[in-house]
Write a protein that holds these residues in place. Sequence first.
Motif, PDB file in Angstrom:
ATOM      1  N   ASP A   1      -2.307  -5.470  -1.454  1.00 52.42           N
ATOM      2  CA  ASP A   1      -1.460  -5.809  -0.316  1.00 52.42           C
ATOM      3  C   ASP A   1      -2.077  -6.964   0.451  1.00 52.42           C
ATOM      4  OD1 ASP A   1       0.768  -5.645   1.247  1.00 52.42           O
ATOM      5  OD2 ASP A   1       0.255  -3.766   2.240  1.00 52.42           O
TER       6      ASP A   1
ATOM      7  N   LEU B   1      -7.175  -5.900  -0.843  1.00 50.45           N
ATOM      8  CA  LEU B   1      -6.490  -6.280   0.396  1.00 50.45           C
ATOM      9  C   LEU B   1      -6.780  -7.749   0.653  1.00 50.45           C
ATOM     10  CD1 LEU B   1      -4.733  -5.177   2.675  1.00 50.45           C
ATOM     11  CD2 LEU B   1      -6.825  -4.650   3.939  1.00 50.45           C
TER      12      LEU B   1
ATOM     13  N   THR C   1      -6.697 -11.172   2.607  1.00 53.85           N
ATOM     14  CA  THR C   1      -6.620 -11.679   3.981  1.00 53.85           C
ATOM     15  C   THR C   1      -5.816 -12.991   3.980  1.00 53.85           C
ATOM     16  OG1 THR C   1      -8.767 -10.731   4.537  1.00 53.85           O
ATOM     17  CG2 THR C   1      -7.924 -12.467   5.975  1.00 53.85           C
TER      18      THR C   1
ATOM     19  N   ASP D   1      -3.032  -8.251   4.190  1.00 56.27           N
ATOM     20  CA  ASP D   1      -3.378  -7.655   5.485  1.00 56.27           C
ATOM     21  C   ASP D   1      -2.511  -8.285   6.572  1.00 56.27           C
ATOM     22  OD1 ASP D   1      -4.534  -6.616   7.757  1.00 56.27           O
ATOM     23  OD2 ASP D   1      -6.582  -6.785   6.984  1.00 56.27           O
TER      24      ASP D   1
ATOM     25  N   ASP E   1       2.920  -2.842  10.858  1.00 58.33           N
ATOM     26  CA  ASP E   1       1.557  -3.291  10.625  1.00 58.33           C
ATOM     27  C   ASP E   1       1.337  -4.675  11.224  1.00 58.33           C
ATOM     28  OD1 ASP E   1      -1.035  -2.840   9.363  1.00 58.33           O
ATOM     29  OD2 ASP E   1      -0.475  -4.415   7.947  1.00 58.33           O
TER      30      ASP E   1
ATOM     31  N   ARG F   1       0.828  -1.205   0.000  1.00 55.26           N
ATOM     32  CA  ARG F   1       0.000   0.000   0.000  1.00 55.26           C
ATOM     33  C   ARG F   1       0.863   1.255   0.000  1.00 55.26           C
ATOM     34  NH1 ARG F   1      -3.131  -1.447   5.257  1.00 55.26           N
ATOM     35  NH2 ARG F   1      -2.495  -3.520   4.559  1.00 55.26           N
TER      36      ARG F   1
ATOM     37  N   ALA G   1      -4.016  -8.577  10.083  1.00 56.58           N
ATOM     38  CA  ALA G   1      -4.974  -9.686  10.204  1.00 56.58           C
ATOM     39  C   ALA G   1      -4.239 -11.007  10.358  1.00 56.58           C
ATOM     40  CB  ALA G   1      -5.886  -9.724   8.978  1.00 56.58           C
TER      41      ALA G   1
END
Length: 333
Positions: A169, A325, A327, A171, A205, A153, A174
């Motif tokens: 990207d 995005l 997961t 996550d 992140d 991102r 997550a």
Amino acid sequence: MSRSVTIDDVARAAGVSRQTVSNVVNSPQIVREATRERVQDAIRRLGYAPHASARRLRTRRSSTIGVHLNPYTGGISGVVLDRFVHALTERAGERGLRVMLYAARTPDEEIRRMADLSDGGDIDAVVLTDTFPGDPRAEWLIERGLPFVSFGRPWGADDLGAPAHHWVDVDGAAGTAQATRHALQAAGPRVAFLGWPRGSATGDDRERGWREAMGAVPGLVRLTSEEYVANARDAVAAALPQQSLDAIVCAGDSLAIGAHLAAVAAGRPSLPVIGFDNTPAAEALGLSSVEQLPEQVAAGTLDLLLGSGTSIVPRAAEPGRAHVLVTPRLVVR
């Protein structure tokens, strides 16, 4: 031997003219949505594949996507990008496009390389990798008007509400949250995080996901290591005699392997250690790890570059439609 499907076959199946089929293939944005969808459905059903070289001559486009090839540094950290490039090349071929790899050691060198390839008509678009805050490559591409998607991102910007460009990207938060919740349930409340030095957008992140999953627990243990197995081993070896840990969640598989080696040396070979990237090395050692699903990243990249068509066309980055995005999923071993 059966003959190849032709553009006339598609036109008859869709109930449109030959020129309309050509427009859908080469300039889908000028065709009404209902007609475009009917033609694309006929293309899929019949298995029609436009002749790529003829299309390049006709449109004066190379139908080629440029992707930066990172310098070889050894270790295991490049496995995910390798899988992504392989998947991107395979899926691009299915849509009549090619992928060209190019090398550069610095962002400035990469900008010069992209300029040479674009000016020479060798590429129509770029996929950026290893993005970082204030990335000059993205700024140059936006100014140049060259279509691109970044794998990563645009850190530091409002990439959802006011996206500067298209991006895909994984996550990371997550992923580490999944890993942490699993460790809490399977091992106990003292779950440490082993991450890179702060300031890495990706690493920060992933740390955020661990913190959110841990909640308001006092005395969280956050360990730090560079992206080397030996450094991670030393960091965990120093912490284990001082901390009563039930599990360790790591920002990457290199760190996880180092943490596992330290646990074995300390007489705790069964200490749960969870990595990130699900590399063959982690699998060989029986370590759980977060799978980034680079094949889904590749598919999302092409969807953003091409939209619903088969040609690369410049498109504005619209909020809610400028990103994918993915997961990730936790692979438990």
